[in-house]
Scaffold this motif. Structure first.
Motif, PDB file in Angstrom:
ATOM      1  N   PHE A 183      23.858 -48.293  16.134  1.00 19.11           N
ATOM      2  CA  PHE A 183      24.833 -48.983  16.983  1.00 19.11           C
ATOM      3  C   PHE A 183      26.202 -48.424  16.605  1.00 19.11           C
ATOM      4  O   PHE A 183      26.529 -48.369  15.416  1.00 19.11           O
ATOM      5  N   ILE A 184      26.992 -48.000  17.579  1.00 21.44           N
ATOM      6  CA  ILE A 184      28.303 -47.431  17.246  1.00 21.44           C
ATOM      7  C   ILE A 184      29.387 -48.082  18.085  1.00 21.44           C
ATOM      8  O   ILE A 184      29.139 -48.619  19.160  1.00 21.44           O
ATOM      9  N   SER A 185      30.591 -48.006  17.570  1.00 23.89           N
ATOM     10  CA  SER A 185      31.775 -48.465  18.274  1.00 23.89           C
ATOM     11  C   SER A 185      32.686 -47.254  18.417  1.00 23.89           C
ATOM     12  O   SER A 185      33.271 -46.788  17.438  1.00 23.89           O
ATOM     13  N   ILE A 186      32.767 -46.750  19.617  1.00 17.87           N
ATOM     14  CA  ILE A 186      33.567 -45.552  19.891  1.00 17.87           C
ATOM     15  C   ILE A 186      34.957 -45.986  20.337  1.00 17.87           C
ATOM     16  O   ILE A 186      35.090 -46.867  21.191  1.00 17.87           O
ATOM     17  N   PRO A 187      36.003 -45.381  19.789  1.00 16.77           N
ATOM     18  CA  PRO A 187      37.359 -45.781  20.174  1.00 16.77           C
ATOM     19  C   PRO A 187      37.700 -45.382  21.612  1.00 16.77           C
ATOM     20  O   PRO A 187      37.072 -44.478  22.166  1.00 16.77           O
ATOM     21  N   PRO A 188      38.681 -46.054  22.219  1.00 17.77           N
ATOM     22  CA  PRO A 188      39.116 -45.682  23.568  1.00 17.77           C
ATOM     23  C   PRO A 188      39.491 -44.198  23.620  1.00 17.77           C
ATOM     24  O   PRO A 188      39.951 -43.624  22.632  1.00 17.77           O
ATOM     25  N   HIS A 189      39.276 -43.601  24.770  1.00 15.03           N
ATOM     26  CA  HIS A 189      39.585 -42.193  25.042  1.00 15.03           C
ATOM     27  C   HIS A 189      38.624 -41.232  24.340  1.00 15.03           C
ATOM     28  O   HIS A 189      38.931 -40.050  24.181  1.00 15.03           O
ATOM     29  N   TYR A 190      37.464 -41.752  23.915  1.00 11.78           N
ATOM     30  CA  TYR A 190      36.391 -40.920  23.368  1.00 11.78           C
ATOM     31  C   TYR A 190      35.090 -41.348  24.032  1.00 11.78           C
ATOM     32  O   TYR A 190      34.984 -42.434  24.588  1.00 11.78           O
ATOM     33  N   GLU A 191      34.101 -40.481  23.960  1.00 13.45           N
ATOM     34  CA  GLU A 191      32.755 -40.809  24.410  1.00 13.45           C
ATOM     35  C   GLU A 191      31.767 -40.220  23.421  1.00 13.45           C
ATOM     36  O   GLU A 191      32.086 -39.304  22.665  1.00 13.45           O
ATOM     37  N   GLY A 192      30.569 -40.754  23.447  1.00 11.24           N
ATOM     38  CA  GLY A 192      29.467 -40.160  22.710  1.00 11.24           C
ATOM     39  C   GLY A 192      28.546 -39.490  23.701  1.00 11.24           C
ATOM     40  O   GLY A 192      28.211 -40.064  24.734  1.00 11.24           O
ATOM     41  N   MET A 193      28.171 -38.250  23.423  1.00 15.31           N
ATOM     42  CA  MET A 193      27.179 -37.552  24.241  1.00 15.31           C
ATOM     43  C   MET A 193      25.918 -37.417  23.405  1.00 15.31           C
ATOM     44  O   MET A 193      25.969 -36.917  22.283  1.00 15.31           O
ATOM     45  N   VAL A 194      24.808 -37.870  23.955  1.00 20.52           N
ATOM     46  CA  VAL A 194      23.527 -37.761  23.264  1.00 20.52           C
ATOM     47  C   VAL A 194      22.754 -36.626  23.908  1.00 20.52           C
ATOM     48  O   VAL A 194      22.553 -36.606  25.131  1.00 20.52           O
ATOM     49  N   ARG A 195      22.352 -35.682  23.088  1.00 18.65           N
ATOM     50  CA  ARG A 195      21.630 -34.499  23.554  1.00 18.65           C
ATOM     51  C   ARG A 195      20.324 -34.368  22.792  1.00 18.65           C
ATOM     52  O   ARG A 195      20.231 -34.763  21.635  1.00 18.65           O
ATOM     53  N   ALA A 196      19.354 -33.771  23.444  1.00 17.84           N
ATOM     54  CA  ALA A 196      18.109 -33.458  22.746  1.00 17.84           C
ATOM     55  C   ALA A 196      18.374 -32.380  21.698  1.00 17.84           C
ATOM     56  O   ALA A 196      19.247 -31.543  21.880  1.00 17.84           O
ATOM     57  N   ARG A 197      17.649 -32.430  20.605  1.00 13.40           N
ATOM     58  CA  ARG A 197      17.677 -31.330  19.639  1.00 13.40           C
ATOM     59  C   ARG A 197      16.822 -30.220  20.230  1.00 13.40           C
ATOM     60  O   ARG A 197      15.662 -30.444  20.593  1.00 13.40           O
ATOM     61  N   SER A 198      17.368 -29.013  20.333  1.00  8.91           N
ATOM     62  CA  SER A 198      16.654 -27.931  21.008  1.00  8.91           C
ATOM     63  C   SER A 198      15.322 -27.613  20.338  1.00  8.91           C
ATOM     64  O   SER A 198      14.308 -27.429  21.013  1.00  8.91           O
ATOM     65  N   GLY A 199      15.290 -27.554  19.019  1.00  5.91           N
ATOM     66  CA  GLY A 199      14.044 -27.260  18.317  1.00  5.91           C
ATOM     67  C   GLY A 199      13.002 -28.341  18.530  1.00  5.91           C
ATOM     68  O   GLY A 199      11.818 -28.059  18.729  1.00  5.91           O
ATOM     69  N   PHE A 200      13.435 -29.591  18.528  1.00  8.77           N
ATOM     70  CA  PHE A 200      12.538 -30.722  18.745  1.00  8.77           C
ATOM     71  C   PHE A 200      11.926 -30.640  20.142  1.00  8.77           C
ATOM     72  O   PHE A 200      10.710 -30.754  20.318  1.00  8.77           O
ATOM     73  N   SER A 201      12.760 -30.427  21.149  1.00  6.77           N
ATOM     74  CA  SER A 201      12.258 -30.344  22.518  1.00  6.77           C
ATOM     75  C   SER A 201      11.346 -29.139  22.711  1.00  6.77           C
ATOM     76  O   SER A 201      10.308 -29.234  23.369  1.00  6.77           O
ATOM     77  N   PHE A 202      11.713 -28.006  22.150  1.00 12.12           N
ATOM     78  CA  PHE A 202      10.909 -26.796  22.308  1.00 12.12           C
ATOM     79  C   PHE A 202       9.543 -26.956  21.651  1.00 12.12           C
ATOM     80  O   PHE A 202       8.517 -26.598  22.224  1.00 12.12           O
ATOM     81  N   ARG A 203       9.532 -27.508  20.434  1.00 11.36           N
ATOM     82  CA  ARG A 203       8.262 -27.660  19.703  1.00 11.36           C
ATOM     83  C   ARG A 203       7.366 -28.731  20.315  1.00 11.36           C
ATOM     84  O   ARG A 203       6.154 -28.591  20.328  1.00 11.36           O
ATOM     85  N   THR A 204       7.947 -29.827  20.798  1.00 12.95           N
ATOM     86  CA  THR A 204       7.138 -30.959  21.253  1.00 12.95           C
ATOM     87  C   THR A 204       6.885 -30.987  22.750  1.00 12.95           C
ATOM     88  O   THR A 204       5.883 -31.532  23.194  1.00 12.95           O
TER      89      THR A 204
END
Length: 145
Positions: free
Chosen positions: A49-70
């Protein structure tokens, strides 16, 4: 540049795995192995759980190795966490593998990148869209290579 991010977590804290990493790894918050069948959609808890300050965002991306392997791919490509969101980070995946996949507890499953955001001010106006050489061509209209 450093942004102060408040974080609460059950399990493992997000972690940068190298000095130059732009994304902090997120871990599967599972009590036991998760079995995923071909073409099955799942939501994997990170316990973060995170609290991101105003004027910022969090981007969640797949890990490339994880996606490629699985063969697991994030359903929404890149997830956006707005600064006013206060829930758990949950990763939506779909299996494109031909066999079942096993995700282990505390396995690294995604990355979190914190970025500055600019909000635009939108004003409706009349625009005279003059013809250009490109026109309304999209999706490869300027070439593939």
């Amino acid at each position: 540049m450093t942004a102060r991010i408040s974080v609460a977590y059950k399990g493992k804290k997000p972690q940068y795995m190298s000095k130059g990493a732009s994304g902090a790894d997120l871990f599967a918050n599972l009590k036991e192995e998760l079995e995923i069948q071909p073409f099955q959609r799942v939501q994997i808890s990170t316990g973060t759980f995170i609290s991101i300050p105003p004027h910022y965002e969090g981007m969640v991306r797949a890990r490339s190795g994880f996606s490629f392997r699985t063969g697991l791919f994030m359903i929404n490509g890149v997830g956006t966490i707005d600064s006013d969101y206060r829930g758990e980070i949950i990763i939506p995946y779909i299996s494109l593998a031909q066999e079942k996949i096993i995700v282990q507890p505390q396995q690294r499953i995604a990355q979190l990148v914190i970025c500055p955001v600019v909000q635009a001010s939108f004003k409706q106006v009349h625009i005279d869209f003059r013809e250009t050489e490109r026109g309304d061509g999209g999706f490869g209209s300027t070439g593939y290579f």
